[in-house]
Design a protein around this motif. Structure first.
Motif, short mmCIF file in Angstrom:
data_model
loop_
_atom_site.label_atom_id
_atom_site.label_comp_id
_atom_site.label_asym_id
_atom_site.label_seq_id
_atom_site.Cartn_x
_atom_site.Cartn_y
_atom_site.Cartn_z
N GLN A 47 -12.63 2.34 -3.02
CA GLN A 47 -12.04 3.63 -3.35
C GLN A 47 -12.27 4.66 -2.26
O GLN A 47 -11.56 5.66 -2.17
N LEU A 48 -13.27 4.43 -1.40
CA LEU A 48 -13.52 5.31 -0.27
C LEU A 48 -12.73 4.91 0.97
O LEU A 48 -12.89 5.50 2.03
N GLY A 49 -11.87 3.88 0.83
CA GLY A 49 -11.02 3.50 1.95
C GLY A 49 -11.57 2.38 2.81
O GLY A 49 -11.17 2.24 3.97
N HIS A 50 -12.50 1.57 2.28
CA HIS A 50 -13.11 0.45 3.01
C HIS A 50 -13.78 0.89 4.32
O HIS A 50 -13.49 0.37 5.40
N PRO A 51 -14.68 1.84 4.28
CA PRO A 51 -15.37 2.24 5.51
C PRO A 51 -16.23 1.09 6.03
O PRO A 51 -16.78 0.31 5.24
N ARG A 117 -13.42 9.08 8.34
CA ARG A 117 -12.22 8.48 8.92
C ARG A 117 -11.57 7.49 7.97
O ARG A 117 -10.34 7.40 7.90
N ALA A 118 -12.37 6.78 7.19
CA ALA A 118 -11.81 5.85 6.21
C ALA A 118 -11.09 6.60 5.09
O ALA A 118 -10.13 6.10 4.51
N ARG A 119 -11.54 7.81 4.79
CA ARG A 119 -10.97 8.61 3.70
C ARG A 119 -9.78 9.44 4.14
O ARG A 119 -9.23 10.20 3.35
#
Length: 430
Positions: A47-51, A117-119
């Motif tokens: 949910q955080l964008g796969h950091p 950056r992932a978000r």
């Protein structure tokens, strides 16, 4: 003052101890992490964008997004901290960091950078974030609440801010004509830029809404020959500002008024607000616009300098609750009720967010160097919280999550404006 494996520059051994105890992953009475806990943690990372981030749990097990090579580590020291992170990572990561229950196994700035950056493409107004935000509503910007909000941040103590701000204690974004100049020079350059944009002339009257420790008001009077009335509701800031005015012999040119911006009265040639709009809230913009209309002369103009967003959103809930109560940076669209409905035309908009990232880097370096003094004033949790605030803010401006807008405006139909921007960069710079 860091939980990183490498020590920050100028940090003393005494100050480092409060963070070194967080940077080791120790087995605790929590037992082994359960499969469902690791699964939920992977879902939170999704949910955080796969950091590219690896969680190291208290039992030594590691969790990272599938198919992503981790660039840095985050250590979780107990089961309760893990469940809090899973429930609301945006709020609980800084909260657990401040409490010493989460620490980075790498550079904190790097951890926050990969997460931000992932978000980048995550909608800040998505359903999940709206539901979570409902539990952490920003404090009101009403006149009754404003004093409490301002007191909780700006009245922490002048001695505290003196440790890491520039000599004039300017607590807003500086302007760096070149990245190499000192913070002191950059803050003077910012104040000069504001004055040039406003085209201040000797003898004019200026009203400043939210004046901090008075640096800009004194700069305008000292260098541009104007009369200034500066409004603020922070007692600690006003006390120092008035002392400086007397010391510089400018008490007849600058009046520091303990009052809310809604109490501004009189007529002025220019209106300026630097770093105050974030505390007003969009629901009060129409009222503020009416105040600007009421107080500006027929050929009046003004400038608003504010942190902002590309699209409407909310400041991180933890920062709003723990650091800046009531803060709500606007998007440019949300600022429009200030201008058009009150007969103002926007003349210029400039975004200097990278200057704020560099300003924060200077503040962070000075904060790190003053760790011992800060620890004499406050407890380790306070120090960790403020360090997280400074690092995360720097990262937010670097990655473009936050913007810094300067909006210049004037009365509709005003033609007494420069033909070009050459006057801003006279003599080849500042």
């Amino acid at each position: 003052m860091s939980v990183e494996n490498r020590n920050p520059a100028n940090a003393s051994p005494r100050a480092q101890n409060i963070f070194e105890e967080m940077s080791t992953s120790q087995t605790t009475p929590n037992g082994h992490a359960l499969a469902i806990e690791r699964r939920l943690l992977r879902r939170a990372l999704e949910q955080l964008g796969h950091p590219p981030l690896c969680f190291v749990l208290w039992d030594g097990s590691k969790v990272s997004p599938p198919g992503v090579a981790p660039e840095c580590e985050l250590h979780v020291r107990d089961r309760g901290a893990l469940w809090r992170l899973i429930s609301y990572p945006e709020y609980q990561f800084p909260e657990m960091y401040a409490q010493g229950r989460v620490g980075s196994g790498d550079d904190l700035e790097h951890v926050l950078d990969v997460v931000q950056r992932a978000r980048r493409n995550i909608d800040p107004n998505g359903l999940k974030w709206r539901l979570l935000s409902a539990f952490f509503r920003p404090r009101s910007g009403s006149m009754a609440s404003a004093r409490e909000n301002i007191h909780s941040h700006y009245d922490v103590g002048n001695d505290f801010y003196k440790l890491w701000l520039d000599e004039q204690m300017v607590y807003t974004c500086a302007y760096f004509p070149t990245p190499e100049i000192a913070l002191e020079e950059a803050q003077i350059a910012k104040m000069d830029l504001v004055c040039r944009k406003l085209r201040l002339r000797p003898g004019e009257r200026v009203v400043e809404a939210g004046c901090g420790w008075g640096a800009l008001a004194l700069h305008m009077a000292r260098n541009f020959g104007v009369k200034v009335r500066a409004f603020n509701i922070s007692k600690a800031q006003l006390a120092l500002a008035r002392e400086r005015a007397v010391r510089e012999g400018l008490q007849d040119a600058v009046e520091f008024v303990e009052a809310d911006y809604r109490e501004i009265s009189g007529t002025y040639d220019a209106f300026v607000s630097v770093g105050m709009l974030e505390h007003v809230g969009p629901q009060h913009y129409r009222e503020l616009g009416q105040i600007m209309d009421r107080c500006l002369s027929d050929d009046g103009r003004g400038l608003i300098h504010t942190i902002g967003f590309d699209r409407p959103g909310r400041l991180n809930a933890w920062i709003e609750r723990r650091i800046f109560p009531g803060a709500r940076p606007p998007s440019l669209g949300e600022m429009m009720p200030l201008f058009g409905p009150n007969g103002f035309s926007i003349l210029d908009v400039e975004n200097i967010r990278q200057h704020y990232a560099l300003t924060l880097r200077h503040w962070l370096e000075r904060f790190n160097a003053a760790q011992d003094e800060v620890l004499e004033m406050f407890d380790p949790e306070f120090v960790r919280a403020w360090r997280f605030y400074l690092v995360s803010s720097q990262t937010a401006f670097t990655t473009g999550h936050l913007q810094l807008f300067q909006v210049l405006f004037a009365r509709k139909g005003c033609n007494e404006i420069p033909w070009t921007r050459a006057h801003l960069y006279r003599d080849g710079g500042f």
